[in-house]
Enzyme design. Structure first.
Site, PDB file in Angstrom:
ATOM      1  N   HIS A   1       0.859  -1.198   0.000  1.00  0.00           N
ATOM      2  CA  HIS A   1       0.000   0.000   0.000  1.00  0.00           C
ATOM      3  C   HIS A   1       0.884   1.233   0.000  1.00  0.00           C
ATOM      4  O   HIS A   1       1.955   1.226   0.614  1.00  0.00           O
ATOM      5  CB  HIS A   1      -0.915   0.016   1.233  1.00  0.00           C
ATOM      6  CG  HIS A   1      -2.100   0.900   1.051  1.00  0.00           C
ATOM      7  ND1 HIS A   1      -2.037   2.255   1.259  1.00  0.00           N
ATOM      8  CD2 HIS A   1      -3.356   0.629   0.628  1.00  0.00           C
ATOM      9  CE1 HIS A   1      -3.230   2.781   0.986  1.00  0.00           C
ATOM     10  NE2 HIS A   1      -4.037   1.819   0.603  1.00  0.00           N
TER      11      HIS A   1
ATOM     12  N   ASP B   1      -7.752  -5.584  -0.034  1.00  0.00           N
ATOM     13  CA  ASP B   1      -8.213  -6.541  -1.062  1.00  0.00           C
ATOM     14  C   ASP B   1      -7.855  -7.979  -0.758  1.00  0.00           C
ATOM     15  O   ASP B   1      -8.314  -8.882  -1.456  1.00  0.00           O
ATOM     16  CB  ASP B   1      -7.622  -6.139  -2.423  1.00  0.00           C
ATOM     17  CG  ASP B   1      -8.270  -4.866  -2.923  1.00  0.00           C
ATOM     18  OD1 ASP B   1      -7.561  -3.843  -3.023  1.00  0.00           O
ATOM     19  OD2 ASP B   1      -9.488  -4.884  -3.154  1.00  0.00           O
TER      20      ASP B   1
HETATM   21  C1  SDX Z   1      -6.321  -0.390  -3.073  1.00  0.00           C
HETATM   22  O1  SDX Z   1      -4.621   4.190  -2.375  1.00  0.00           O
HETATM   23  C2  SDX Z   1      -5.515   3.560  -1.731  1.00  0.00           C
HETATM   24  O2  SDX Z   1      -5.885   3.924  -0.648  1.00  0.00           O
HETATM   25  C3  SDX Z   1      -6.077   2.338  -2.438  1.00  0.00           C
HETATM   26  C4  SDX Z   1      -7.053   1.517  -1.630  1.00  0.00           C
HETATM   27  C5  SDX Z   1      -8.336   2.267  -1.374  1.00  0.00           C
HETATM   28  O3  SDX Z   1      -9.035   1.934  -0.406  1.00  0.00           O
HETATM   29  O4  SDX Z   1      -8.712   3.106  -2.230  1.00  0.00           O
HETATM   30  O5  SDX Z   1      -6.476   1.172  -0.387  1.00  0.00           O
HETATM   31  C6  SDX Z   1      -7.468   0.240  -2.370  1.00  0.00           C
HETATM   32  O6  SDX Z   1      -6.081  -0.070  -4.204  1.00  0.00           O
HETATM   33  C7  SDX Z   1      -5.465  -1.358  -2.328  1.00  0.00           C
HETATM   34  C8  SDX Z   1      -4.261  -1.839  -3.191  1.00  0.00           C
HETATM   35  C9  SDX Z   1      -4.746  -2.980  -4.093  1.00  0.00           C
HETATM   36  N1  SDX Z   1      -3.688  -3.345  -5.035  1.00  0.00           N
HETATM   37  C10 SDX Z   1      -2.967  -4.468  -4.900  1.00  0.00           C
HETATM   38  O7  SDX Z   1      -3.097  -5.272  -3.973  1.00  0.00           O
HETATM   39  C11 SDX Z   1      -1.976  -4.706  -6.036  1.00  0.00           C
HETATM   40  C12 SDX Z   1      -0.609  -5.092  -5.458  1.00  0.00           C
HETATM   41  N2  SDX Z   1      -0.052  -3.928  -4.743  1.00  0.00           N
HETATM   42  C13 SDX Z   1       0.908  -3.128  -5.449  1.00  0.00           C
HETATM   43  O8  SDX Z   1       0.668  -2.962  -6.811  1.00  0.00           O
HETATM   44  C14 SDX Z   1       1.327  -1.871  -4.687  1.00  0.00           C
HETATM   45  O9  SDX Z   1       1.609  -2.238  -3.404  1.00  0.00           O
HETATM   46  C15 SDX Z   1       0.401  -0.677  -4.666  1.00  0.00           C
HETATM   47  C16 SDX Z   1      -0.068  -0.292  -6.022  1.00  0.00           C
HETATM   48  C17 SDX Z   1      -0.772  -0.951  -3.806  1.00  0.00           C
HETATM   49  C18 SDX Z   1       1.175   0.489  -4.055  1.00  0.00           C
HETATM   50  O10 SDX Z   1       2.156   0.786  -4.941  1.00  0.00           O
HETATM   51  P1  SDX Z   1       3.293   1.872  -4.630  1.00  0.00           P
HETATM   52  O11 SDX Z   1       3.067   2.554  -3.338  1.00  0.00           O
HETATM   53  O12 SDX Z   1       3.440   2.705  -5.849  1.00  0.00           O
HETATM   54  O13 SDX Z   1       4.531   0.970  -4.406  1.00  0.00           O
HETATM   55  P2  SDX Z   1       5.520   0.575  -5.560  1.00  0.00           P
HETATM   56  O14 SDX Z   1       4.787  -0.150  -6.654  1.00  0.00           O
HETATM   57  O15 SDX Z   1       6.325   1.765  -5.910  1.00  0.00           O
HETATM   58  O16 SDX Z   1       6.431  -0.488  -4.804  1.00  0.00           O
HETATM   59  C19 SDX Z   1       7.447  -0.060  -3.895  1.00  0.00           C
HETATM   60  C20 SDX Z   1       8.332  -1.276  -3.700  1.00  0.00           C
HETATM   61  C21 SDX Z   1       8.759  -1.892  -5.033  1.00  0.00           C
HETATM   62  O17 SDX Z   1       9.966  -2.592  -4.797  1.00  0.00           O
HETATM   63  P3  SDX Z   1      11.354  -1.905  -5.325  1.00  0.00           P
HETATM   64  O18 SDX Z   1      11.209  -1.781  -6.843  1.00  0.00           O
HETATM   65  O19 SDX Z   1      11.412  -0.530  -4.659  1.00  0.00           O
HETATM   66  O20 SDX Z   1      12.415  -2.864  -4.895  1.00  0.00           O
HETATM   67  O21 SDX Z   1       7.594  -2.318  -3.031  1.00  0.00           O
HETATM   68  C22 SDX Z   1       7.431  -3.423  -3.909  1.00  0.00           C
HETATM   69  C23 SDX Z   1       7.715  -2.925  -5.313  1.00  0.00           C
HETATM   70  O22 SDX Z   1       8.158  -3.981  -6.135  1.00  0.00           O
HETATM   71  N3  SDX Z   1       6.035  -3.853  -3.804  1.00  0.00           N
HETATM   72  C24 SDX Z   1       5.638  -5.113  -3.910  1.00  0.00           C
HETATM   73  C25 SDX Z   1       4.246  -5.065  -3.752  1.00  0.00           C
HETATM   74  N4  SDX Z   1       3.846  -3.814  -3.576  1.00  0.00           N
HETATM   75  C26 SDX Z   1       4.964  -3.053  -3.600  1.00  0.00           C
HETATM   76  N5  SDX Z   1       6.309  -6.249  -4.125  1.00  0.00           N
HETATM   77  C27 SDX Z   1       5.574  -7.387  -4.178  1.00  0.00           C
HETATM   78  N6  SDX Z   1       4.236  -7.417  -4.040  1.00  0.00           N
HETATM   79  C28 SDX Z   1       3.539  -6.290  -3.825  1.00  0.00           C
HETATM   80  N7  SDX Z   1       2.212  -6.332  -3.689  1.00  0.00           N
END
Ligand code: SDX
Length: 391
Positions: A273, A327
């Protein structure tokens, strides 16, 4: 001619820093909800979401988000009856939904239905609070009916008209299944709607504010938000979590699958998140709801697998501040009520419409059209080569 790039920014102004995804960049002042991502705290107008999930109703929580305080008994009764009155869809909208492809995604059907509502209930003047409130009532009241109607019609069944004697959550379940849910199922659905209703400046809420800032009509505002929510990184993740659990299949395979996914930089759906760096408090509420539901029946295998995956994935990703989000368990709760997977995100939308419309009204109070800047990385002053002279 001076090309605008940040390099040319006025000497007197601090150079704004480009933040991909606007991470940590405030884009509005809002009093609607608050998150403390380190303490797993989510408050709607100052009230903890866990308390609302336990004590409140979706109708009452919607009023709280929209008006800024809990309703009086009379206000809630009036609001509830207004929602019940406006649940029905015009027959032409039902006919339009009948013409949609059965194989289409319900989020697209929802956008089609909401756009049609905007055509049947046109509002030009954004300065009339009465007209704005009427549109908010229609949106909250009708989104569940659109989702349920598409689900019934795509299976060749007739749409089930809403029942005025059922509350918001129970009526939605009834329109989907033609069965009146038990009080415990009603409470679970109602709590799910409450915990999904609002979440500060998430992507779909930001979309609602950007579209609202152009003074577009409220149905168009909500349609922007629905489109944004549909993406798998946002609201679409709850559907993807079930696909992931099914692909992993058994707890024995979980560790290998997760390690391989992380090694290949695959996102674990339902994890991570932008704001929470601990387990999302809503995931905890949803897990408690699941435990409560399964107390009366045997725990489905998929729930036990999810708990095991949470344990292993937290071991791998926890040190990076990546934990289950809202989720991760929501789809398991919905699936155990027999709700089809592709309706999980539409359920998110019929809840979040309360937050989207609250932000829309708040944006209008002190509106300035969103128009951010860019850092120009292209080329300037390029020649035009006539087609005949090109390869
Ligand atoms: C919702 O914003 C909100 O409030 C949304 C929400 C709401 O109520 O409206 O809470 C609802 O959308 C919840 C999120 C649902 N999505 C997912 O579950 C999809 C998987 N999650 C990721 O795509 C991610 O965690 C996000 C999109 C939720 C957040 O993305 P960020 O903050 O942009 O983080 P990022 O993609 O820049 O990742 C930062 C690091 C990366 O590693 P590095 O490249 O820095 O080494 O963390 C890693 C990412 O690879 N990472 C993950 C991960 N999420 C982040 N690695 C593995 N699995 C994951 N789920």
């Amino acid at each position: 001619m001076l090309r605008f790039t940040l390099k040319n920014w006025g000497p007197t102004m601090a150079e704004p820093e480009y933040r991909p995804g606007l991470a940590d960049v405030p884009v509005a002042e809002s009093a609607i909800s608050f998150i403390d991502g380190k303490r797993a705290r989510l408050e709607y107008r100052g009230i903890a979401v866990e308390t609302l999930a336990k004590e409140s109703s979706f109708e009452e929580t919607s009023w709280l988000l929209l008006k800024g305080e809990l309703p009086t008994q009379k206000q809630l009764a009036t609001f509830d009856s207004q929602l019940r009155v406006h649940r029905r869809l015009k027959y032409k909208i039902i006919d339009l939904i009948k013409c949609l492809p059965e194989s289409g995604h319900p989020m697209d059907a929802l956008q089609a239905g909401v756009a049609a509502c905007g055509m049947f209930y046109p509002t030009k003047d954004r300065t009339d609070p009465e007209k704005n409130w009427e549109a908010v009532i229609r949106l909250i009241a009708k989104l569940p009916t659109i989702v349920a109607a598409f689900h019934r019609l795509r299976r060749g069944d007739e749409a089930i008209p809403p029942r005025d004697d059922l509350g918001h959550a129970a009526n939605f379940y009834y329109m989907l299944t033609e069965e009146e849910p038990s009080p415990s199922i009603t409470k679970v659905i109602d709590a799910c709607l409450i915990v999904h209703a609002e979440h500060t400046m998430n992507a779909s809420t930001f979309s609602s504010r950007v579209t609202g800032s152009t003074l577009a009509n409220p149905f168009t505002v909500v349609n922007s938000a629905i489109g944004t929510l549909a993406g798998p990184l946002h609201g679409g993740a709850n559907e993807e979590v079930l696909d992931m659990l099914e692909e992993i299949g058994t707890a024995e395979k979980a560790k290998g699958w997760l390690e391989d996914a992380v090694l290949h930089k695959k996102k674990i759906m339902g994890f991570g998140h932008r704001v929470y760096k601990v387990k999302d408090p809503r995931a905890t509420v949803l897990q408690e709801l699941a435990e409560h539901m399964f107390a009366e029946t045997s725990k489905p295998e998929i729930y036990n697998l999810a708990v095991e995956i949470e344990r292993i994935a937290t071991g791998i990703l926890g040190p990076k501040g990546i934990f289950p989000n809202v989720d991760f368990y929501s789809g398991i709760v919905y699936q155990s009520m027999g709700i089809p997977r592709d309706l999980f995100t539409p359920i998110f939308a019929i809840s979040r419409v309360a937050g989207w419309t609250a932000h829309w009204l708040e944006q209008l109070k002190n509106n300035r059209i969103f128009r951010p800047e860019q850092i120009f990385v292209g080329k300037n002053d390029q020649p035009y080569t006539p087609l005949g002279k090109r390869p």
